[in-house]
Design an enzyme around this catalytic site. Structure first.
Site, PDB file in Angstrom:
ATOM      1  N   CYS A  33       0.824  -1.215   0.000  1.00 11.21           N
ATOM      2  CA  CYS A  33       0.000   0.000   0.000  1.00 11.21           C
ATOM      3  C   CYS A  33       0.855   1.262   0.000  1.00 11.21           C
ATOM      4  CB  CYS A  33      -0.933   0.012   1.208  1.00 11.21           C
ATOM      5  SG  CYS A  33      -0.045  -0.003   2.764  1.00 11.21           S
ATOM      6  N   CYS A 102      -2.589  -3.645   8.700  1.00  8.20           N
ATOM      7  CA  CYS A 102      -2.119  -2.284   8.991  1.00  8.20           C
ATOM      8  C   CYS A 102      -1.520  -2.224  10.399  1.00  8.20           C
ATOM      9  CB  CYS A 102      -3.256  -1.282   8.879  1.00  8.20           C
ATOM     10  SG  CYS A 102      -4.201  -1.440   7.362  1.00  8.20           S
TER      11      CYS A 102
HETATM   12 FE1  FES Z   1      -1.477   0.482   4.280  1.00  8.51          FE
HETATM   13 FE2  FES Z   1      -3.328   0.349   6.120  1.00  8.51          FE
HETATM   14  S1  FES Z   1      -3.622   0.299   3.976  1.00  8.51           S
HETATM   15  S2  FES Z   1      -1.189   0.342   6.383  1.00  8.51           S
END
Ligand code: FES
Length: 139
Positions: A33, A102
């Site tokens: 991400c 996360c």
């Molecule tokens: Fe990357 Fe939550 S989507 S840490």
């Protein structure tokens, strides 16, 4: 979707910032991400006297970072080493399953910061020392 505690720690994160000349610091990035978290620790007489973090990431990452810093502040190194991402998520009254990964950022950054402290002070890594690997997390 998010608990009130998650929203509270996301909207009013505790311990944001950095510590100059920290006893230990750790930085972790999630390549999937692109979110990044850095944690700073001040350690005196085996106790975490101050802790700060900077997270460039999603709301769940910010909330878990905030809660993790609250949970280790004032604790001994041994106590801090026991902190898991699951305990942080539980303290936040849960995270949606797709957001559990996360919370690994906070646990890994904390352990990286402790490892940095051990290395700087020539302290052998405690027996059984492990840290999660965000990059290997599969969900
Ligand atoms: Fe990357 Fe939550 S989507 S840490």
């Amino acid at each position: 979707m998010y608990s009130e505690k998650v929203m509270d720690h996301f909207m009013n994160p505790r311990n944001v910032g950095e510590i100059e000349n920290p006893s230990g610091t750790g930085i972790v990035g999630n390549p999937k991400c692109g979110d990044i978290m850095q944690m700073f620790l001040q350690i005196e007489d085996n106790v975490i006297t101050d802790v700060k973090f900077k997270t460039f990431g999603c709301g769940a990452a910010i909330a878990t970072s905030s809660m993790a810093t609250e949970m280790v502040k004032g604790k001994t190194i041994e106590e801090a080493l026991k902190l898991t991402n699951k305990a942080v998520a539980e303290a936040l009254d849960g995270l949606p399953p797709v957001k559990m990964h996360c919370s690994l950022l906070a646990e890994q950054a904390l352990k990286e910061a402790l490892e940095d402290y051990f290395t700087k002070n020539n302290i052998p890594l405690p027996e059984g020392f492990t840290k999660p690997n965000v990059e290997e997390d599969e969900d």
